[in-house]
Write a protein that holds these residues in place. Structure first.
Motif, PDB file in Angstrom:
ATOM      1  N   LEU A   1       0.869  -1.191  -0.070  1.00  0.00           N
ATOM      2  CA  LEU A   1      -0.063   0.128  -0.006  1.00  0.00           C
ATOM      3  C   LEU A   1       0.797   1.098  -0.044  1.00  0.00           C
ATOM      4  O   LEU A   1       0.622   2.255  -0.593  1.00  0.00           O
ATOM      5  N   ASN A   2       1.892   1.224   0.465  1.00  0.00           N
ATOM      6  CA  ASN A   2       2.939   2.308   0.777  1.00  0.00           C
ATOM      7  C   ASN A   2       2.220   3.737   0.947  1.00  0.00           C
ATOM      8  O   ASN A   2       1.664   3.647   1.912  1.00  0.00           O
TER       9      ASN A   2
ATOM     10  N   GLN B   1      -1.438   4.351   2.613  1.00  0.00           N
ATOM     11  CA  GLN B   1      -1.656   3.708   4.092  1.00  0.00           C
ATOM     12  C   GLN B   1      -1.658   4.963   4.789  1.00  0.00           C
ATOM     13  O   GLN B   1      -2.525   5.414   5.833  1.00  0.00           O
ATOM     14  N   ASP B   2      -1.114   6.392   4.651  1.00  0.00           N
ATOM     15  CA  ASP B   2      -1.309   7.633   5.241  1.00  0.00           C
ATOM     16  C   ASP B   2      -2.002   8.424   4.521  1.00  0.00           C
ATOM     17  O   ASP B   2      -1.913   9.709   4.863  1.00  0.00           O
TER      18      ASP B   2
ATOM     19  N   ASP C   1      -9.096   1.302  -0.325  1.00  0.00           N
ATOM     20  CA  ASP C   1      -9.456   0.959   1.121  1.00  0.00           C
ATOM     21  C   ASP C   1     -10.922   1.656   1.213  1.00  0.00           C
ATOM     22  O   ASP C   1     -11.051   2.822   0.872  1.00  0.00           O
TER      23      ASP C   1
END
Ligand code: AMP
Length: 311
Positions: free
Chosen positions: A105-106, A109-110, A131
């Motif tokens: 996801l790298n 993720q944030d 997501d």
């Protein structure tokens, strides 16, 4: 194409990726991919697109330039410190089902999607595969959408089931492949499973069956069954589902018509885009594709299913 051109944009959120893919026809390493990319390019043949996503500093500039050259507004793509989403997959034997070897996801993720002000009034929204929490965050920022489409995959059905159910409540058209429909509902029979999904929110459920075509369910019974275009070679099936959904949403935005008749045509345009996409790796076939090619194959689709009563 004889429809009226409304010039409405489609807002698309989803993965923007570097894909490493191997099929019996060959392989590519870290090539342009991602659900939002395939669907945006497909939709852009019909309508302007506003894309939302994130890439890392490793993402080649020419990929963003390519998207921008296709009337895709890329102001919604953030460039974040870190690596771009990377998916690695392979297809063996059954070209309808990818075997995922890695999902990194790298930077996703944030990621906190922050829509440019003018994106927020988009009438047509496509929540491409990513997501479900991010899909919800995008929906929260949109006001007055006329048609919301959504796609997902086994990875999210398993890991974010409850969030996905929240998304479904707010979706008009749900795109799933047959395996995902069964995974989501636990029901093997597709007609019953599609009806279960419709009860969770979406008015329309479109079941993609790869080389066996697509079914659009409206009222608990099949309302439209489309064949897929018979190809003698599928080089790389990656992005077929995204191209289908992008072509569908782009066509609906172009006509501005959400009627059963226009959705039927949208299914055929979606199938047309998907059939072209799988003829080469990454976005290579789309780079050469013209509206004339699309119209020719659309007409072939019509001829393919035409039959006359015996006189
Ligand atoms: P498709 O073949 O249409 O189902 O989608 C293929 C695209 O989905 C590839 O370009 C991948 O980068 C992307 N992808 C794979 N896994 C995921 C995931 N878990 N979330 C979002 N996108 C993904």
């Amino acid at each position: 194409m004889s429809s009226v051109n409304t010039n409405d944009s489609v807002l698309i959120v989803g993965s923007v990726a570097l894909d490493s893919v191997e099929t019996p026809s060959g392989k590519v390493e870290r090539a342009l991919g991602g659900a939002a990319v395939y669907s945006s390019v497909a939709a852009s043949f019909f309508s302007p697109v506003r894309i939302v996503g994130v890439v890392g500093e490793d993402f080649p500039k020419e990929h963003l330039e390519f998207l921008a050259s296709r009337r895709i507004d890329t102001r919604g793509v953030q460039i974040a410190p870190g690596s771009t989403f990377h998916w690695k997959g392979t297809y063996e034997g059954d070209m309808n089902q990818a075997q995922t070897l890695a999902t990194e996801l790298n930077v996703f993720q944030d990621f906190k999607p922050e829509l440019p002000q003018d994106y927020r009034s988009s009438k047509y929204v496509f929540l491409a595969n990513i997501d479900p929490q991010l899909q919800l965050q995008v929906l929260d920022q949109v006001d007055g959408a006329e048609l919301v489409g959504c796609d997902t995959m086994n990875f999210w059905i398993e890991s974010k089931h409850d969030e996905l159910l929240e998304v479904l409540k707010r979706v008009d058209v749900m795109f799933l492949n047959d395996a995902e429909v069964r995974q989501l509902t636990g029901t093997v029979n597709l007609t019953r499973a599609a009806d279960q999904i419709r009860k969770l929110g979406p008015k329309y459920v479109i079941v993609k069956k790869g080389e066996h075509g697509a079914l659009m369910y409206c009222d608990g019974s099949t309302c439209f069954s489309a064949a897929s275009y018979p190809l003698d070679e599928v080089a790389d099936p990656t992005g077929a589902g995204d191209s289908f959904a992008g072509g569908f949403m782009g066509y609906v935005a172009r006509t501005g018509e959400v009627t059963e008749s226009s959705l039927r045509k949208a299914v055929i345009y979606g199938s047309t885009l998907a059939s072209y996409n799988v003829q080469d790796f990454s976005l290579e076939r789309f780079k050469k594709l013209t509206i004339k090619d699309i119209d020719e194959r659309y007409e072939e689709f019509k001829r393919m299913v035409f039959f006359e009563e015996m006189g």
